[in-house]
Design a protein around this motif. Structure first.
Motif, mmCIF file in Angstrom:
data_model
loop_
_atom_site.group_PDB
_atom_site.id
_atom_site.type_symbol
_atom_site.label_atom_id
_atom_site.label_comp_id
_atom_site.label_asym_id
_atom_site.label_seq_id
_atom_site.Cartn_x
_atom_site.Cartn_y
_atom_site.Cartn_z
ATOM 1 N N GLN A 26 0.883 -1.369 0.212
ATOM 2 C CA GLN A 26 -0.074 -0.227 0.059
ATOM 3 C C GLN A 26 0.760 1.424 0.183
ATOM 4 O O GLN A 26 0.528 2.275 -0.728
ATOM 5 N N ASP A 27 1.907 1.378 0.879
ATOM 6 C CA ASP A 27 2.894 2.419 0.771
ATOM 7 C C ASP A 27 3.389 2.721 -0.697
ATOM 8 O O ASP A 27 3.687 3.570 -1.060
ATOM 9 N N GLU A 30 2.424 1.862 -3.556
ATOM 10 C CA GLU A 30 1.274 2.256 -4.554
ATOM 11 C C GLU A 30 0.907 3.863 -4.521
ATOM 12 O O GLU A 30 0.555 4.451 -5.308
#
Length: 175
Positions: free
Chosen positions: A97-98, A100
């Motif tokens: 997530q980081d 992206e």
């Protein structure tokens, strides 16, 4: 100039808070995958790396790598020197997530359990990716000329009969 060895592991967040700049070397012999991909190599990779926080507050480190390796020309089978120059720009992340959420200008690099990044592995990967896919000399330097690269003559392709010509004949007979 004295050659200062860089650490193999580093905490990019702490280094960015200190606005650290490193100028030094890493031993190529410690990069086993790179060593296995080339014929010979210089003893050192010259490294310049700067750590900082950008305008968005992201931790970023960027810089350059320079070294020289010897490869085998795939045309003439002679060894030749290939200088490697790599520019990189990374931002440490803790998960997918980081990664992206990062701007496209930064490449993500995962930090370990203690928030550290392996500079040795990261820089080895960059140097391997900068190797040419098919190494060869420039044509004017290579001992194999363009005339030597052609073997025999290509004959024109023979015209094959159309397999559907029989159907065309059957349709004509029905009319």
């Amino acid at each position: 100039m004295q050659k200062v060895k860089l650490p193999y592991q580093i905490d990019p967040v702490k280094s960015a808070l200190k606005r650290s700049d490193y100028k030094g070397v890493l031993a190529v012999k410690d990069m086993e995958r790179l060593v296995g991909s080339v014929v010979s190599y210089d003893e050192w990779v010259e490294v310049e790396v700067q750590f900082k926080k950008d305008e968005q507050g992201l931790t970023v480190f960027h810089g350059t790598l320079d070294t020289k390796v010897t490869l085998i020309c795939q045309r003439c089978n002679e060894a030749f020197d290939c200088p490697l120059h790599v520019e990189f720009c990374y931002s440490p992340v803790q998960g997918q997530q980081d990664a992206e959420a990062l701007p496209e200008a930064y490449d993500p690099v995962e930090v370990g359990d203690h928030g550290e990044v392996s500079l040795l592995q990261l820089f080895e990967d960059e140097l391997i990716l900068s190797l040419p896919i098919v190494p060869f000399h420039a044509e004017e330097v290579c001992t194999v000329t363009s005339d030597d690269m052609q073997f025999g003559e290509i004959e024109p392709e023979q015209k094959q009969p159309n397999p559907f010509a029989v159907l065309k004949e059957l349709k004509r007979d029905q009319e």
